[in-house]
Scaffold this motif. Sequence first.
Motif, PDB file in Angstrom:
ATOM      1  N   CYS A  69       7.228   2.487  10.236  1.00 29.74           N
ATOM      2  CA  CYS A  69       7.281   3.239   8.885  1.00 29.74           C
ATOM      3  C   CYS A  69       6.443   2.442   7.794  1.00 29.74           C
ATOM      4  N   LEU A  70       5.327   1.895   8.098  1.00 26.21           N
ATOM      5  CA  LEU A  70       4.788   0.748   7.090  1.00 26.21           C
ATOM      6  C   LEU A  70       3.582   1.618   6.715  1.00 26.21           C
ATOM      7  N   ALA A  71       3.160   1.783   5.368  1.00 24.37           N
ATOM      8  CA  ALA A  71       1.787   2.230   4.839  1.00 24.37           C
ATOM      9  C   ALA A  71       1.305   1.312   3.823  1.00 24.37           C
ATOM     10  N   VAL A  72       0.122   1.392   3.723  1.00 26.22           N
ATOM     11  CA  VAL A  72      -0.721   0.789   2.755  1.00 26.22           C
ATOM     12  C   VAL A  72      -1.305   1.710   1.588  1.00 26.22           C
ATOM     13  N   GLU A 102      -6.426  -5.172  -3.866  1.00 26.69           N
ATOM     14  CA  GLU A 102      -4.893  -5.382  -4.240  1.00 26.69           C
ATOM     15  C   GLU A 102      -4.265  -4.180  -3.762  1.00 26.69           C
ATOM     16  N   VAL A 103      -3.424  -4.245  -2.861  1.00 29.20           N
ATOM     17  CA  VAL A 103      -2.536  -3.250  -2.262  1.00 29.20           C
ATOM     18  C   VAL A 103      -0.848  -3.475  -2.405  1.00 29.20           C
ATOM     19  N   LEU A 104      -0.274  -2.339  -2.099  1.00 33.92           N
ATOM     20  CA  LEU A 104       1.218  -2.500  -1.917  1.00 33.92           C
ATOM     21  C   LEU A 104       1.454  -1.910  -0.326  1.00 33.92           C
ATOM     22  N   LEU A 105       2.183  -2.943   0.298  1.00 29.02           N
ATOM     23  CA  LEU A 105       2.742  -2.410   1.628  1.00 29.02           C
ATOM     24  C   LEU A 105       4.152  -2.020   1.524  1.00 29.02           C
ATOM     25  N   CYS A 106       4.236  -0.872   1.910  1.00 27.79           N
ATOM     26  CA  CYS A 106       5.419  -0.203   1.771  1.00 27.79           C
ATOM     27  C   CYS A 106       6.063   0.552   2.988  1.00 27.79           C
ATOM     28  N   GLY A 107       7.506  -0.079   3.042  1.00 28.74           N
ATOM     29  CA  GLY A 107       8.288   0.206   4.274  1.00 28.74           C
ATOM     30  C   GLY A 107       9.141   1.547   3.961  1.00 28.74           C
ATOM     31  N   GLY A 108       8.922   2.498   4.791  1.00 27.50           N
ATOM     32  CA  GLY A 108       9.675   3.733   4.555  1.00 27.50           C
ATOM     33  C   GLY A 108       9.573   4.500   3.171  1.00 27.50           C
ATOM     34  N   GLY A 109       8.433   3.982   2.564  1.00 28.14           N
ATOM     35  CA  GLY A 109       7.927   4.686   1.337  1.00 28.14           C
ATOM     36  C   GLY A 109       8.516   3.884   0.056  1.00 28.14           C
ATOM     37  N   PRO A 111       7.913   0.215  -2.048  1.00 27.43           N
ATOM     38  CA  PRO A 111       7.125  -0.794  -1.870  1.00 27.43           C
ATOM     39  C   PRO A 111       7.974  -2.346  -1.844  1.00 27.43           C
ATOM     40  N   TRP A 112       7.187  -3.034  -0.725  1.00 29.27           N
ATOM     41  CA  TRP A 112       8.046  -4.030  -0.117  1.00 29.27           C
ATOM     42  C   TRP A 112       7.154  -5.517  -0.773  1.00 29.27           C
ATOM     43  N   VAL A 113       5.793  -5.214  -0.444  1.00 25.34           N
ATOM     44  CA  VAL A 113       4.990  -6.492  -0.744  1.00 25.34           C
ATOM     45  C   VAL A 113       3.802  -5.981  -1.489  1.00 25.34           C
ATOM     46  N   TYR A 114       3.388  -6.807  -2.548  1.00 20.16           N
ATOM     47  CA  TYR A 114       2.165  -6.785  -3.304  1.00 20.16           C
ATOM     48  C   TYR A 114       1.100  -7.631  -2.721  1.00 20.16           C
ATOM     49  N   ALA A 115      -0.006  -7.468  -2.148  1.00 20.68           N
ATOM     50  CA  ALA A 115      -0.842  -8.216  -1.690  1.00 20.68           C
ATOM     51  C   ALA A 115      -2.090  -8.340  -2.451  1.00 20.68           C
ATOM     52  N   ARG A 116      -2.834  -9.637  -2.647  1.00 23.60           N
ATOM     53  CA  ARG A 116      -3.954  -9.718  -3.149  1.00 23.60           C
ATOM     54  C   ARG A 116      -4.919 -10.581  -2.298  1.00 23.60           C
ATOM     55  N   ASP A 135     -10.343   0.592   3.423  1.00 27.58           N
ATOM     56  CA  ASP A 135      -9.582   1.839   3.176  1.00 27.58           C
ATOM     57  C   ASP A 135      -8.185   1.447   3.194  1.00 27.58           C
ATOM     58  N   ASP A 136      -7.124   2.273   3.800  1.00 23.98           N
ATOM     59  CA  ASP A 136      -5.941   1.761   3.926  1.00 23.98           C
ATOM     60  C   ASP A 136      -5.521   1.142   5.165  1.00 23.98           C
TER      61      ASP A 136
END
Length: 225
Positions: A69-72, A102-109, A111-116, A135-136
């Motif tokens: 359940c990981l989303a970008v 820059e994105v957020l990696l979200c686990g189960g909705g 935000p877990w990680v901010y990536a640049r 895209d995502d």
Amino acid sequence: MINPTAERVQCGFDFAPRAALYQSPYVPYGAWLAEPLEAVHGQPPARLRPWLWYPGSLTAALKRESRGCLAVRVLSQSWRRPAQEERRALGLRPRQLALVREVLLCGGGVPWVYARSVLPMRSLQGKSRYLRSLDDRPLGELLFCEADMRRGPILLNQLRRNPDCRLAELEDAGDSAWGRRSTFWLRDKPLLVAETFLGSFRPAGPPCTGGTGQQPSDMKLGEAE
């Protein structure tokens, strides 16, 4: 020669001045170091250390941690001048542009990680041109699928919350966070990827590499899964 002002990036972000209104949620305290100075940075929490030093695909490890359940969520993607220390790490001249994502990696909705990621124009030519329109899709996952990718050393830093960024998802993210950064080389062209672990990331344990059962200490730096 590509003219960035004549091309539009995917995900609804322009090269126009509108991109300048965007504010990154976290900014580095100081230099990125292989061994952070305890007097300046302190020490990262024990639960985060195996994740910070994990040499494989972080995206793949987060997918396993989230049980798929990981989303970008894309926060920003535009051509702009990177920060001075990013230009130095990539060997860019002061006025050279790069695609900054820059994105957020979200686990189960959550935000877990901010990536640049900073992708120089010269690194997005030829076979690597597809990285302009992610895209995502997670960049890290794509990089670890490339046979001719290699990774430089993992560097650590502590980042502080940017008070000018008011993302609703990060209201409770904390005033500081630990991050890691590496230079990746794809077809001998550099890409810079930084990943910051947010306070909402509470892993059950160290990352597992999947079917091998290996832990990070069993793997060599830069070894792809």
